[in-house]
Enzyme design. Structure first.
Site, mmCIF file in Angstrom:
data_model
loop_
_atom_site.group_PDB
_atom_site.id
_atom_site.type_symbol
_atom_site.label_atom_id
_atom_site.label_comp_id
_atom_site.label_asym_id
_atom_site.label_seq_id
_atom_site.Cartn_x
_atom_site.Cartn_y
_atom_site.Cartn_z
ATOM 1 N N HIS A 1 0.812 -1.224 0.000
ATOM 2 C CA HIS A 1 0.000 0.000 0.000
ATOM 3 C C HIS A 1 0.846 1.276 0.000
ATOM 4 C CE1 HIS A 1 -3.101 -2.899 1.299
ATOM 5 N NE2 HIS A 1 -3.968 -2.047 0.795
ATOM 6 N N GLU B 1 -19.804 -2.228 0.815
ATOM 7 C CA GLU B 1 -18.953 -1.420 1.688
ATOM 8 C C GLU B 1 -19.207 0.077 1.492
ATOM 9 O OE1 GLU B 1 -14.182 -0.565 2.274
ATOM 10 O OE2 GLU B 1 -14.814 -2.445 1.325
ATOM 11 N N GLU C 1 -14.205 -8.660 -0.325
ATOM 12 C CA GLU C 1 -14.906 -7.362 -0.397
ATOM 13 C C GLU C 1 -15.214 -7.035 -1.855
ATOM 14 O OE1 GLU C 1 -13.004 -5.217 3.533
ATOM 15 O OE2 GLU C 1 -11.976 -4.917 1.636
ATOM 16 N N GLY D 1 -1.055 -2.030 -5.938
ATOM 17 C CA GLY D 1 -1.894 -3.121 -5.462
ATOM 18 C C GLY D 1 -3.289 -2.647 -5.135
ATOM 19 N N HIS D 2 -3.400 -1.448 -4.596
ATOM 20 C CA HIS D 2 -4.698 -0.820 -4.330
ATOM 21 C C HIS D 2 -4.709 0.518 -5.048
ATOM 22 C CE1 HIS D 2 -8.247 0.810 -2.535
ATOM 23 N NE2 HIS D 2 -8.339 -0.096 -1.577
ATOM 24 N N CYS E 1 -11.012 2.736 7.077
ATOM 25 C CA CYS E 1 -11.075 3.464 5.807
ATOM 26 C C CYS E 1 -12.443 4.089 5.566
ATOM 27 C CB CYS E 1 -10.706 2.535 4.651
ATOM 28 S SG CYS E 1 -11.702 1.029 4.549
#
Length: 795
Positions: A159, A330, A314, A208-209, A398
């Site tokens: 991240h 979410e 998710e 990655g995100h 988050c």
């Protein structure tokens, strides 16, 4: 440190649209210039400013988010860090939210506190611009996600770039709010490092995100530095095809056609693709996100606007796989869905994107925060049996910090402009000063939307000028709840939509969902839009198995739900309502800070002991707006209401187990009731109804216990194991044993059949009859997995 924000007064500034050589053809009117005074959004933004932002700052301090930076800067001894490598972003996001709040209301105390945070962040930055506290601290036992060197695990879990993306967004917001470059300089130094390290022939890695791409586009817009735009495009183009669906690296981004994997990662990426397409003119990006949008809206969107059906990853589920009780949906994904749909509108100028945005905004997003502003949902289910309740904080926070930055920006979705075309997208009482090429114009809205369908607009140009007003006619007002056929209204009869100019009804043409009003506007011109805000019953596409034989209530943009406290016996899953039953609409000022409610007649169904006959009782059925549920504790709730008996879940007859007091070696007491709710699962993986589990424990001995309502003679146990292996973390136990209570001692039962251990069935064990007041099951978890239980029945 608690930060108070008082005196919620918006600051008025004229809007000047900022067009670059390449950018969106349509530009939003910034939220700082839409001054909201309505009774729906203004109080929510006030609560965000006075409660949510201070709460989030305080919790970030308590939970070590600030200490991460202090330790990285050498200002605090030790190497103890918080739990996740992305925890730094909670500070960035709350600074972004605080900056937005300060753009509409000056607050010297908050300004000073944010300055102190920025100083701490700057101290933690390494000389070359690297900013990632989990590596800079040099912990004796480094976090397993960070790798042995920079960027090593970026495509997986580090991240590092995700943190940078939220830093960039916060820096731009802070600079625009205050004019200070303190955080912006930190961000630019970090961005320049990324430009140096990442490119073909050097670090050829994708995030990655996703989110850094959005942040880089924002930096490009305010600096004009093309390297930032090029790097954002690089991060998209280098993605795939050898990665996984989980983070959308299974194919090149331009070759993707369906929404797959982690829903927040995905929608951040689609948002970034729209940004880069607008800034570069790359039409291959547009083709991809158009196809993906159609996939989501036609097959993977909840009626609440929520996305991401499954908690496993998710992620988006398969087409039409939209379970209600286990819906993940979410809060962060709803926020990202708003970002994405707004960009799609800015690209295409079609109201259908605002229809989806509005649905998400008023329902699946707003449900993520309590009316008090200090309790939050991570997932937003569409049904509950009391196992869901908002929390004041999560280890992965988050959604909380995301909400703080989103709510102040809501007025920015009201208007947009393309040269002399002014779009009216959302409806809320407000005043705005807008600069068109034709001249300055003030637009005032007066409405009680979303509770009433009448919208009054006063158009006040500085001088009489020709320009075009495009007023959105919502899809729901035209008997189309969403674009496509995923949802339809039971009553397809179109109701009249009346548009008046200066009190006189007019005939108007529509383009892409907008009423087009092109004329020479003069001071004091008034427009009235009357939308047919009647209660509708929504039906889902027949391919959505979980919604067969059911409808949901919708009125205007609001989706409704049934909640226990408003209905007989605090139950809702046993209710049956005729699809044609008439409804009554009222407003209850004393309920949930004032909400409209829907009432109708239905029946409650109940099973009786020792008979298959159902007991049906007529009752009044009451529904409330979905966004307001779970503000009265852990309760029953459902969005989808059965109209066919086969879809209802009658209240079960009492049993020895269901009348027992339950205890277990679990921290989350809300899941205990799942043990005896008498729901028969389809298989061990079934997550549509509550279940009890010990994840992430492994190789431990656990227990569940039934304390009966009196003394009973029992001789049989049936247990249905929860098993979502190989990916979910739970499997059948290594072993288990039944004990009965004798005095103060627990005695093993003398089983007359073997202890069966298998999934997808009830595991029965018979034993010599015992007279007792309690049974206890001791469970040995497997060495490499946890175990869960759907149901435990005794006879």
């Amino acid at each position: 440190m608690a930060v108070a924000l008082t005196g919620f007064v918006f600051l008025a500034k004229p809007v000047v649209a900022q067009h670059q050589h390449n950018d969106y053809p349509i530009q939003p009117v910034p939220f700082t210039h839409v001054h909201v005074q309505d009774e729906f959004w203004a109080p929510k933004m006030l609560v965000n400013a006075t409660v949510t932002i201070p709460h989030t700052l305080e919790k970030s301090r308590e939970q070590g988010r600030i200490d991460n930076f202090l330790r990285a800067a050498g200002k605090l001894e030790g190497d103890k860090l918080s739990q996740f490598t992305f925890d730094d972003t909670d500070i960035y996001k709350v600074i972004e939210g605080a900056s937005y709040a300060m753009q509409v209301q000056k607050n010297p105390k908050l300004d000073a506190y944010v300055d102190s945070l920025i100083t701490i962040i700057g101290d933690a930055q390494e000389p070359d611009g690297y900013l990632f506290t989990f590596r800079t601290v040099k912990a004796a036992k480094p976090h397993e996600w960070i790798g042995s060197k920079r960027w090593e695990k970026e495509e997986d879990l580090s991240h590092e770039l995700y943190n940078s993306g939220h830093l960039f967004e916060a820096a731009v917001a802070h600079y625009q709010a205050t004019g200070k470059k303190t955080l912006l300089n930190i961000a630019l130094k970090n961005a320049d490092l990324l430009v140096k390290d990442f490119r073909y022939g050097k670090e050829e890695k994708y995030p990655g995100h996703q989110v850094v791409e959005i942040g880089l586009a924002k930096l490009y817009r305010i600096t004009g530095k093309k390297e930032y735009l090029d790097l954002a495009k690089f991060f998209l183009d280098v993605r795939g095809p050898k990665g996984t669906e989980y983070n959308q690296a299974h194919a090149r981004v331009v070759d993707q056609q369906e929404a797959v994997g982690h829903a927040v990662r995905a929608t951040y990426m689609y948002t970034a693709m729209a940004d880069i397409a607008a800034l570069t003119g790359d039409k291959s990006y547009l083709k991809a996100i158009d196809a993906i949008w159609n996939d989501v809206v036609n097959k993977k969107l909840y009626i609440t606007g929520g996305i991401g059906a499954t908690g496993n990853g998710e992620a988006f589920g398969k087409a039409y796989d939209l379970p209600n009780m286990s819906a993940y949906a979410e809060t962060c994904a709803s926020i990202a869905n708003v970002y994405w749909n707004n960009r799609m509108f800015l690209l295409h100028g079609d109201a259908k994107y605002i229809d989806v945005l509005e649905r998400t905004l008023y329902n699946g997003l707003l449900s993520g925060i309590s009316l008090s502003g200090n309790r939050f949902f991570y997932p937003n289910p569409l049904a509950s049996m009391g196992q869901h309740q908002r929390g004041e904080w999560f280890s992965c926070a988050c959604c909380i910090s995301n909400m703080t930055r989103f709510l102040p920006s809501v007025p920015g979705y009201v208007y947009a402009q393309n040269n002399n075309d002014l779009y009216v997208n959302l409806f809320m009482t407000s005043a705005s000063d807008i600069s068109l090429p034709a001249g300055s114009v003030n637009v005032k809205q007066t409405t009680n939307y979303p509770y009433n369908g009448t919208v009054n607009l006063e158009v006040d140009p500085q001088k009489n000028k020709d320009f075009t007003l495009r007023v959105r006619i919502p899809g729901w007002a035209q008997q189309q709840p969403v674009p496509g056929d995923l949802y339809t209204f039971a009553d397809a009869t179109k109701k009249p939509i009346v548009l008046k100019v200066n009190g006189k009804p007019i005939q108007y043409s529509t383009e892409k969902g907008y009423a087009v009003l092109k004329r020479k506007w003069k001071k004091g011109d008034k427009i009235t839009l009357d939308l047919p805000m009647e209660t509708e019953k929504v039906l889902a596409n027949k391919n959505v198995k979980d919604d067969l034989g059911k409808f949901s209530f919708q009125r205007g943009p609001l989706v409704y739900c049934l909640e226990g406290p408003d209905n007989k016996d605090n139950l809702v899953h046993n209710i049956l309502v005729d699809k044609n039953a008439p409804v009554e609409e009222t407003f209850e000022a004393s309920l949930l800070k004032g909400v409209p409610v829907i009432k109708t007649n239905g029946v409650g169904t109940k099973r009786q002991a020792n008979t298959t006959a159902l007991l049906q009782t007529e009752q009044t059925v009451k529904a409330i707006p979905y966004f307001s549920w779970a503000n009265r504790g852990s309760v029953d709730m459902t969005v989808w209401v059965p109209y066919e008996a086969s879809a209802a879940k009658p209240q079960p007859a009492p049993t020895i187990a269901s009348t027992s007091k339950i205890s277990a070696s679990l921290k989350n007491a809300r899941t205990l009731a799942a043990l005896v709710d008498q729901y028969d699962p389809q298989d061990s993986r079934d997550s549509n109804y509550p279940y009890l589990h010990w994840w992430p424990n492994k190789n431990t001995k656990e227990f569940v216990q039934l304390n009966f309502d009196g003394e009973h003679t029992v001789s049989e146990s049936q247990v249905y194991w929860f098993d979502d292996s190989p990916w979910g973390g739970c499997t059948i136990p290594a072993s288990y044993q039944i004990f009965y209570k004798q005095g103060d001692k627990w005695i093993p039962v003398k089983n007359t059949t073997a202890y069966e251990i298998a999934k997808d069935k009830y595991n029965m064990v018979k034993f010599a009859p015992v007279k007792t007041t309690a049974l206890r099951m001791e469970i040995q978890l497997p060495k490499e997995a946890a175990t869960g239980i759907h149901e435990w029945a005794v006879k």
